[in-house]
Design an enzyme around this catalytic site. Structure first.
Site, short mmCIF file in Angstrom:
data_model
loop_
_atom_site.label_atom_id
_atom_site.label_comp_id
_atom_site.label_asym_id
_atom_site.label_seq_id
_atom_site.Cartn_x
_atom_site.Cartn_y
_atom_site.Cartn_z
N LYS A 50 0.83 -1.21 0.00
CA LYS A 50 0.00 0.00 0.00
C LYS A 50 0.86 1.26 0.00
O LYS A 50 1.90 1.31 0.65
CB LYS A 50 -0.91 -0.01 1.23
CG LYS A 50 -1.87 -1.19 1.25
CD LYS A 50 -2.65 -1.28 2.55
CE LYS A 50 -1.78 -1.71 3.70
NZ LYS A 50 -2.55 -2.03 4.94
N THR B 284 -7.28 8.86 8.63
CA THR B 284 -6.89 7.61 7.96
C THR B 284 -6.81 6.44 8.94
O THR B 284 -6.27 5.40 8.62
CB THR B 284 -5.51 7.78 7.28
OG1 THR B 284 -4.58 8.25 8.27
CG2 THR B 284 -5.56 8.76 6.12
N GLY C 22 -7.62 3.22 10.52
CA GLY C 22 -8.38 2.05 10.08
C GLY C 22 -8.47 1.86 8.58
O GLY C 22 -9.21 0.98 8.11
N THR C 23 -7.71 2.63 7.81
CA THR C 23 -7.76 2.44 6.34
C THR C 23 -7.27 1.06 5.95
O THR C 23 -7.87 0.40 5.10
CB THR C 23 -6.87 3.49 5.61
OG1 THR C 23 -5.60 3.53 6.25
CG2 THR C 23 -7.48 4.85 5.60
N GLY C 24 -6.16 0.64 6.57
CA GLY C 24 -5.58 -0.66 6.22
C GLY C 24 -6.51 -1.80 6.60
O GLY C 24 -6.71 -2.76 5.83
N CYS C 25 -7.10 -1.71 7.80
CA CYS C 25 -8.05 -2.75 8.26
C CYS C 25 -9.20 -2.84 7.27
O CYS C 25 -9.60 -3.94 6.85
CB CYS C 25 -8.65 -2.39 9.63
SG CYS C 25 -7.43 -2.11 10.91
N1 LIG Z 1 -4.45 10.33 2.18
C1 LIG Z 1 -4.88 9.32 1.43
N2 LIG Z 1 -5.61 9.55 0.31
C2 LIG Z 1 -6.06 8.53 -0.46
N3 LIG Z 1 -5.81 7.24 -0.18
C3 LIG Z 1 -5.09 6.93 0.92
C4 LIG Z 1 -4.58 7.95 1.79
N4 LIG Z 1 -3.91 7.35 2.82
C5 LIG Z 1 -4.02 6.02 2.61
N5 LIG Z 1 -4.69 5.76 1.46
C6 LIG Z 1 -5.04 4.44 0.92
O1 LIG Z 1 -5.63 3.70 1.98
C7 LIG Z 1 -5.26 2.32 1.90
C8 LIG Z 1 -4.53 1.92 3.20
O2 LIG Z 1 -3.19 2.36 3.07
P1 LIG Z 1 -2.18 2.69 4.23
O3 LIG Z 1 -0.81 2.64 3.63
O4 LIG Z 1 -2.61 3.95 4.90
O5 LIG Z 1 -2.45 1.45 5.20
P2 LIG Z 1 -2.16 1.25 6.73
O6 LIG Z 1 -0.99 2.07 7.16
O7 LIG Z 1 -2.09 -0.21 6.95
O8 LIG Z 1 -3.47 1.82 7.39
P3 LIG Z 1 -3.81 2.01 8.97
O9 LIG Z 1 -3.85 3.50 9.12
O10 LIG Z 1 -5.11 1.37 9.16
O11 LIG Z 1 -2.69 1.36 9.76
C9 LIG Z 1 -4.39 2.21 0.64
O12 LIG Z 1 -5.22 1.88 -0.45
C10 LIG Z 1 -3.82 3.63 0.50
O13 LIG Z 1 -3.39 3.92 -0.81
C1 LIG Z 2 -6.89 -3.47 16.71
C2 LIG Z 2 -6.20 -2.65 15.67
N1 LIG Z 2 -5.82 -3.25 14.53
C3 LIG Z 2 -5.19 -2.54 13.57
C4 LIG Z 2 -4.94 -1.21 13.74
C5 LIG Z 2 -4.21 -0.42 12.66
O1 LIG Z 2 -4.95 0.58 12.13
C6 LIG Z 2 -5.38 -0.60 14.95
N2 LIG Z 2 -5.18 0.72 15.20
N3 LIG Z 2 -5.99 -1.35 15.88
#
Ligand SMILES: Nc1ncnc2c1ncn2[C@@H]1O[C@H](COP(=O)(O)OP(=O)(O)OP(=O)(O)O)[C@@H](O)[C@H]1O
Ligand SMILES: Cc1ncc(CO)c(N)n1
Length: 271
Positions: free
Chosen positions: A177, A208, A210-213
């Protein structure tokens, strides 16, 4: 016979509803799959950070997983926060026996706030036991660096990491990502169909959490609906991009995304 697709999340909690199993269940609902969740760790956290973590005893995690599988066999599984080596081993032991169910691994290591959610000693087991079971693994930049040992500066090096995860480390497909890179929010998918870039404009927001989840949960729901990896990932990217763009004014820190965004306008939601 027509079935309702069901999906299981094996992950930690977020009492503010933005990340972890709470985000997963909201995503499953929006992505038209019956959502189920096994809790691995109870996390005292909010949009500002993580205050405390309590790991559910490993035997209880096993009992939850067995309870689900002997009753409602999921069409796909996603794993999120699995913090300890013992928990990774147990979850891998159980999922190994269910290898016809597609597994999406979100290798959660740190929260958006920067707080650690995985013990250092878990890394080797994550690589050896869990990663090879995955239909797709979805690391962010930092997680992909830690897993592969490569340094990721741009889309080309993200591509190298995705290839390493599949060709050398045993994942069936990988999405590296680009949320933590600069420029557009481009993710890289590497699967049996080769490399694909998933482009989206970067939204200027700190909402952002929870975006990854949510992205990995959406991919799991799509796989439960029998879509291909390619379709599952591109539909999920569209879903997450809208949810980030049309953000909700909730929380004092890195706020959550808007899981309703593909379906409802803010006018429908706000009082
Ligand atoms: N500012 C943004 N604008 C558009 N898309 C974004 C933005 N930030 C993250 N994304 C998208 O959101 C999704 C999750 O990416 P990210 O790299 O933030 O994951 P993560 O770090 O695992 O997330 P989390 O914040 O849940 O830990 C990907 O598709 C990424 O391209
Ligand atoms: C429980 C849990 N899983 C994943 C993340 C990452 O976003 C978080 N903040 N909390």
């Amino acid at each position: 016979m027509r079935n309702v697709p069901s999906v299981l999340s094996i992950a930690g909690t977020d009492p503010t509803g933005g990340a972890g199993i709470h985000a997963d269940l909201k995503t499953f609902q929006e992505r038209k799959a019956y959502g189920m969740a096994v809790v691995t760790s109870v996390v005292a956290q909010n949009t500002k950070g993580v205050q405390d973590v309590w790991h559910v005893p490993v035997d209880m995690v096993e009992q939850q997983i067995r309870a689900v599988f002997e009753d409602i066999r999921p069409g796909a599984v996603k794993t999120g926060m699995i913090a300890t080596p013992e928990m990774i081993e147990r979850v891998a032991d159980l999922l190994e026996q269910e290898n016809d169910v597609p597994l999406v691994i979100d290798p959660v290591m740190v929260a958006t706030s920067g707080d650690s959610l995985m013990e250092q000693e878990s890394l080797d087991l994550m690589k050896k036991r869990l990663l090879p079971l995955s239909a797709v693994i979805t690391p962010n930049r930092q997680e992909a660096e830690v897993l592969t040992g490569l340094s990721i500066e741009n889309i080309e090096t993200a591509e190298d990491a995705a290839k390493t995860l599949v060709d050398e480390m045993g994942a069936s497909a990988a999405v590296v990502k680009g949320g933590h890179l600069t420029g557009d929010a481009t993710d890289v998918l590497y699967s049996e169909d080769g490399i694909e870039y998933l482009h989206a404009p970067r939204t200027d927001t700190n909402h952002t959490h929870g975006t990854g989840c949510s992205l990995s949960a959406s991919i799991a729901a799509e796989l439960a609906r029998k879509n291909s990896i390619k379709t599952a990932v591109s539909n999920s990217k569209a879903f997450i991009s809208k949810a980030i763009m049309d953000t909700l004014e909730i929380g004092k820190g890195n706020g959550p995304i808007n899981h309703w965004a593909s379906r409802l306008s803010k006018e429908d939601i706000m009082v």
